[in-house]
Design a protein around this motif. Structure first.
Motif, mmCIF file in Angstrom:
data_model
loop_
_atom_site.group_PDB
_atom_site.id
_atom_site.type_symbol
_atom_site.label_atom_id
_atom_site.label_comp_id
_atom_site.label_asym_id
_atom_site.label_seq_id
_atom_site.Cartn_x
_atom_site.Cartn_y
_atom_site.Cartn_z
ATOM 1 N N ALA A 254 0.507 -5.732 -3.020
ATOM 2 C CA ALA A 254 0.555 -5.779 -1.561
ATOM 3 C C ALA A 254 1.966 -5.638 -1.013
ATOM 4 N N GLY A 255 2.972 -5.879 -1.843
ATOM 5 C CA GLY A 255 4.350 -5.766 -1.393
ATOM 6 C C GLY A 255 4.941 -4.378 -1.503
ATOM 7 N N SER A 256 4.144 -3.374 -1.889
ATOM 8 C CA SER A 256 4.680 -2.001 -2.011
ATOM 9 C C SER A 256 3.612 -0.985 -1.611
ATOM 10 N N ARG A 257 3.038 -1.167 -0.433
ATOM 11 C CA ARG A 257 1.976 -0.269 0.030
ATOM 12 C C ARG A 257 2.321 0.370 1.363
ATOM 13 N N TYR A 258 1.826 1.599 1.531
ATOM 14 C CA TYR A 258 1.917 2.312 2.798
ATOM 15 C C TYR A 258 0.595 2.191 3.542
ATOM 16 N N HIS A 259 0.682 2.050 4.855
ATOM 17 C CA HIS A 259 -0.503 2.067 5.709
ATOM 18 C C HIS A 259 -0.399 3.279 6.630
ATOM 19 N N LEU A 260 -1.429 4.088 6.635
ATOM 20 C CA LEU A 260 -1.457 5.325 7.414
ATOM 21 C C LEU A 260 -2.503 5.211 8.511
ATOM 22 N N ARG A 261 -2.227 5.851 9.642
ATOM 23 C CA ARG A 261 -3.159 5.806 10.773
ATOM 24 C C ARG A 261 -3.126 7.144 11.511
ATOM 25 N N ALA A 262 -4.305 7.678 11.771
ATOM 26 C CA ALA A 262 -4.405 8.926 12.527
ATOM 27 C C ALA A 262 -4.232 8.639 14.015
ATOM 28 N N ALA A 263 -3.598 9.561 14.722
ATOM 29 C CA ALA A 263 -3.422 9.447 16.170
ATOM 30 C C ALA A 263 -3.518 10.835 16.783
ATOM 31 N N ALA A 264 -3.786 10.897 18.107
ATOM 32 C CA ALA A 264 -3.983 12.184 18.777
ATOM 33 C C ALA A 264 -2.748 13.069 18.686
ATOM 34 N N ASP A 265 -1.559 12.462 18.705
ATOM 35 C CA ASP A 265 -0.319 13.251 18.675
ATOM 36 C C ASP A 265 0.290 13.313 17.279
ATOM 37 N N GLY A 266 -0.449 12.923 16.257
ATOM 38 C CA GLY A 266 0.047 13.001 14.893
ATOM 39 C C GLY A 266 -0.078 11.673 14.171
ATOM 40 N N PRO A 267 -0.037 11.689 12.842
ATOM 41 C CA PRO A 267 -0.246 10.470 12.064
ATOM 42 C C PRO A 267 0.911 9.478 12.198
ATOM 43 N N ARG A 268 0.592 8.210 11.956
ATOM 44 C CA ARG A 268 1.585 7.134 11.959
ATOM 45 C C ARG A 268 1.645 6.536 10.551
ATOM 46 N N ILE A 269 2.791 5.936 10.243
ATOM 47 C CA ILE A 269 2.982 5.345 8.922
ATOM 48 C C ILE A 269 3.707 4.019 9.051
ATOM 49 N N ALA A 270 3.340 3.058 8.204
ATOM 50 C CA ALA A 270 4.025 1.763 8.141
ATOM 51 C C ALA A 270 4.126 1.353 6.677
ATOM 52 N N TYR A 271 5.259 0.761 6.317
ATOM 53 C CA TYR A 271 5.429 0.269 4.947
ATOM 54 C C TYR A 271 5.232 -1.234 4.943
#
Length: 421
Positions: A254-271
């Protein structure tokens, strides 16, 4: 006199082919700082790898000690306690993050390379200048000028639970490499010492404190913690991760994962738990492939740490730090090789469908160490859902109360590694 079988090498009998480090210049850490440690009066040996120590320090071999009329096992344990049963003066001077520490003797000079927050390197000697050896001591407290705190990674201490879990995972990984990739190695531990006092954690726990005594090694000063994209360092980390996954092991948690999210203006990313941000155009197509048309996705980031490679025949890489490895029954996320010189640290990647699953025959011996996924255990933490952590916690407490001996613990680890062959 030979040490009891259970106190010998706790992984398959494969002693290092590269020489041990004996002088601080070999650590190559000019930005490090000197510090002082003092001996802890209540320290005891939990585990000691007699074969490795005798191999690296000939003055402590059965032959040398026997010729001097000394009991090899007793002498090596006493020497290890004297040399490594230490804590920093800063740590011993407070009781905010630990119960009171009883110390004896004069302070010892040690070296703290960069990023060695709770670890230090000590030059250990045998009387009469007949030999010396560098020891890497993990869990010896915060250095001068730093205030120990109960915040995560700020106490300066290592719990006995943590040390035993790390030794267990190192032994399992060393056995896998010995079987399947003999030019890949782990940095082994010489010993685990119970310091006799307790660490007080930010979660309100009171845990037996320990020192993990490792073979000294150099960290790469030219490459940051993460490798360069497309480098040999990135490729070997990916190779190791895929090999371990065949056995059900992974460096990601859990301490080394990426979270991705689709959005209308392009994808988002969080570490991990950072805020979502727009994906850089240079890796947008790869991130979109990870989403695969869904609204969100999570990716495993490879978290394999390597020591600096000193060219040696038969050695392609040395793995170090094993406390974060976990066993899984399945891998249900995409895989990303994290690098230091790309947007979002995004390197080579495999989609969820391309990521290999554990081989049933290879993974079977480790299945009972597999952690339950969050979907199966709800909000349970790793401390409550990870079998190696549960084993290490129970074992640490049993050793402290006298219900288990060091020999019992060595036997348990040897059994875990023996199942791999």
């Amino acid at each position: 006199m030979n040490p009891p079988p259970s106190m010998c090498r706790i992984v398959p009998p494969r002693l290092p082919v590269d020489p041990p480090k004996r002088d601080l210049a070999e650590i190559d850490a000019p930005d490090g700082v000197a510090d002082q440690l003092v001996r802890v009066a209540t320290a005891r040996v939990v585990l000691l790898d007699h074969a490795l120590l005798a191999h690296d320090m000939p003055a402590l071999s059965d032959e040398a000690l026997g010729a001097a009329g000394l009991d090899p096992v007793v002498t090596r344990e006493a020497w290890m306690l004297e040399q490594a049963g230490l804590v920093s003066l800063t740590q011993a001077a407070q009781a905010e993050v630990n119960t009171p520490i009883a110390t004896i003797g004069e302070p010892r000079l040690v070296w703290r390379p960069p990023r060695y927050g709770r670890a230090a390197v000590l030059r250990a000697d045998w009387p009469g200048n007949s030999g010396h050896l560098l020891l890497d001591l993990k869990g010896v407290g915060r250095g001068a000028g730093h205030v120990p705190a109960r915040a995560h990674h700020s106490s300066g201490l290592c719990s006995l639970r943590e040390a035993l879990r790390e030794v267990l995972m190192e032994a399992i990984i060393a056995a896998i490499l010995a079987r399947a990739a003999p030019d890949l190695w782990t940095v082994p531990a010489y010993a685990v010492l119970d310091l006799g006092f307790d660490a007080l954690t930010h979660r309100g726990e009171q845990l037996p404190a320990a020192v993990l005594v490792r073979r000294a090694h150099a960290r790469d000063q030219d490459e940051p913690v993460l490798p360069w994209r497309g480098s040999a360092g990135e490729r070997v980390r990916l190779e190791i991760e895929l090999l371990l996954r065949a056995y059900g092991l992974t460096s990601s948690n859990a301490g080394s994962r990426y979270h991705l999210r689709a959005a209308a203006d392009g994808p988002r990313i969080a570490y991990v738990d950072s805020a979502f941000e727009p994906v850089d155009p240079r890796v947008r197509s790869e991130v979109e492939a990870m989403l695969d048309g869904s609204g969100d996705a999570t990716c495993d980031g490879i978290n394999i740490q390597l020591a600096r490679l000193d060219r040696q025949p038969g050695v392609r890489a040395h793995m170090v730090d094993f406390g974060h490895y976990e066993v899984r029954r399945r891998f249900d996320r995409a895989l990303v090789s994290m690098v230091c010189d790309a947007p979002h640290r995004w390197g080579a990647c495999l989609t969820r469908r391309d990521s290999p699953q554990p081989d049933p025959a290879l993974a079977a011996p480790l299945a009972h160490w597999a952690r339950q996924e969050a979907s199966a255990v709800g909000s349970l933490s790793r401390n409550n859902s990870d079998p190696p952590t549960l084993w290490a916690d129970a074992t640490a407490r049993a050793f402290r109360t006298g219900e288990m001996s060091g020999e019992d613990i060595a036997d348990a680890i040897a059994q875990a590694t023996g199942e791999i062959f």
